[in-house]
Design a protein around this motif. Sequence first.
Motif, short mmCIF file in Angstrom:
data_model
loop_
_atom_site.label_atom_id
_atom_site.label_comp_id
_atom_site.label_asym_id
_atom_site.label_seq_id
_atom_site.Cartn_x
_atom_site.Cartn_y
_atom_site.Cartn_z
N SER A 154 2.33 -7.19 0.56
CA SER A 154 2.94 -6.23 -0.36
C SER A 154 2.82 -6.78 -1.76
N GLY A 155 2.91 -5.90 -2.74
CA GLY A 155 2.80 -6.32 -4.13
C GLY A 155 2.80 -5.13 -5.06
N ASP A 156 3.05 -5.39 -6.34
CA ASP A 156 3.13 -4.32 -7.32
C ASP A 156 1.81 -4.09 -8.04
N SER A 157 0.83 -4.98 -7.86
CA SER A 157 -0.49 -4.82 -8.48
C SER A 157 -1.49 -4.41 -7.42
N LEU A 158 -2.02 -3.19 -7.56
CA LEU A 158 -3.00 -2.72 -6.60
C LEU A 158 -4.25 -3.60 -6.63
N ARG A 159 -4.68 -4.01 -7.82
CA ARG A 159 -5.88 -4.86 -7.94
C ARG A 159 -5.68 -6.17 -7.20
N ALA A 160 -4.50 -6.80 -7.37
CA ALA A 160 -4.24 -8.07 -6.71
C ALA A 160 -4.24 -7.92 -5.19
N LYS A 161 -3.64 -6.83 -4.71
CA LYS A 161 -3.62 -6.62 -3.27
C LYS A 161 -5.02 -6.41 -2.71
N ARG A 162 -5.86 -5.71 -3.45
CA ARG A 162 -7.21 -5.49 -2.96
C ARG A 162 -8.00 -6.80 -2.94
N GLU A 163 -7.74 -7.69 -3.90
CA GLU A 163 -8.40 -9.01 -3.88
C GLU A 163 -7.97 -9.81 -2.65
N ILE A 164 -6.68 -9.76 -2.33
CA ILE A 164 -6.20 -10.48 -1.15
C ILE A 164 -6.72 -9.84 0.13
N GLU A 165 -6.85 -8.53 0.15
CA GLU A 165 -7.45 -7.87 1.31
C GLU A 165 -8.89 -8.34 1.52
N TYR A 206 -10.42 0.86 15.01
CA TYR A 206 -9.39 1.46 14.15
C TYR A 206 -9.98 1.88 12.82
N ARG A 207 -9.63 3.08 12.36
CA ARG A 207 -10.04 3.56 11.04
C ARG A 207 -8.84 4.20 10.36
N SER A 208 -8.70 3.98 9.05
CA SER A 208 -7.62 4.63 8.31
C SER A 208 -8.01 4.74 6.85
N ALA A 209 -7.33 5.61 6.11
CA ALA A 209 -7.52 5.68 4.66
C ALA A 209 -7.03 4.39 4.05
N PRO A 210 -7.68 3.84 3.00
CA PRO A 210 -7.34 2.52 2.48
C PRO A 210 -5.93 2.40 1.96
N ASP A 211 -5.35 3.51 1.50
CA ASP A 211 -4.02 3.44 0.90
C ASP A 211 -2.98 4.16 1.77
N SER A 212 -3.23 4.24 3.07
CA SER A 212 -2.38 5.06 3.92
C SER A 212 -0.94 4.59 3.93
N PHE A 213 -0.72 3.27 3.89
CA PHE A 213 0.65 2.79 3.95
C PHE A 213 1.36 2.96 2.62
N ASP A 214 0.62 2.89 1.50
CA ASP A 214 1.21 3.20 0.20
C ASP A 214 1.65 4.65 0.16
#
Length: 222
Positions: A154-165, A206-214
């Motif tokens: 979890s995090g408030d920066s979408l860019r940071a989360k995508r880097e960790i992903e 498994y397939r899902s939209a990238p931001d499904s949980f957001d």
Amino acid sequence: MTQRYEISVGIIGVGALGAALGSQLSRANVEVVLANRRGRASLENIANAMGPTVRAGTVKDAAEMEIVVLAIPWSAIPDVLGQIADWEGRILVDPTNPPTDGAARQAKEALSSSEIVARIAPGAHVVKAFNTLPAEVIASDPAVAGGRRVIFLSGDSLRAKREIERLLARLGFAALDLGPLREGGLFQQPSRGPLPMVDLVRLATYRSAPDSFDVAAERWRG
């Protein structure tokens, strides 16, 4: 000629979790700088044993990497973070868990523990991850039962989360984004959320939209 790596990670604290992550990163050919409070000399043998992409350094050396993992006890956080005046937009991964009395105090303030970390790490993009599973599980092969072990974040920066992903995918894990530090961080936090010690596997089909949980979190809050 000095070799340049695609990703660089600093690990502050080389206990069970720091060592587990260092070994996983080394196997993925990621540059790693290990640091602790005892100094570089205490980590030279550990770094050498992990592999050629790993070296020992100071806390400030580790904090200069593009991604930094804060693998230290909760009580040590103010002293360690106090050594860094400005994180200048670097990503700070927070796998720490507060003691029960600390969690109770945060509950009164309606904050997650990682929001506390973010407050004392100016300029850092904090991502909560690696705090819900034991170090020995994180150290093991993430390929499980025909799928990949899930790491919550979890995090408030979408860019940071995508880097960790992207980093997690390189290590062989599957990332599950729980949304911002407030809601997602509380789901991950022991004594306040349901996810500690939950070990999930994402199957290969498994397939899902990238931001499904957001999106789901937004609907839930709305």
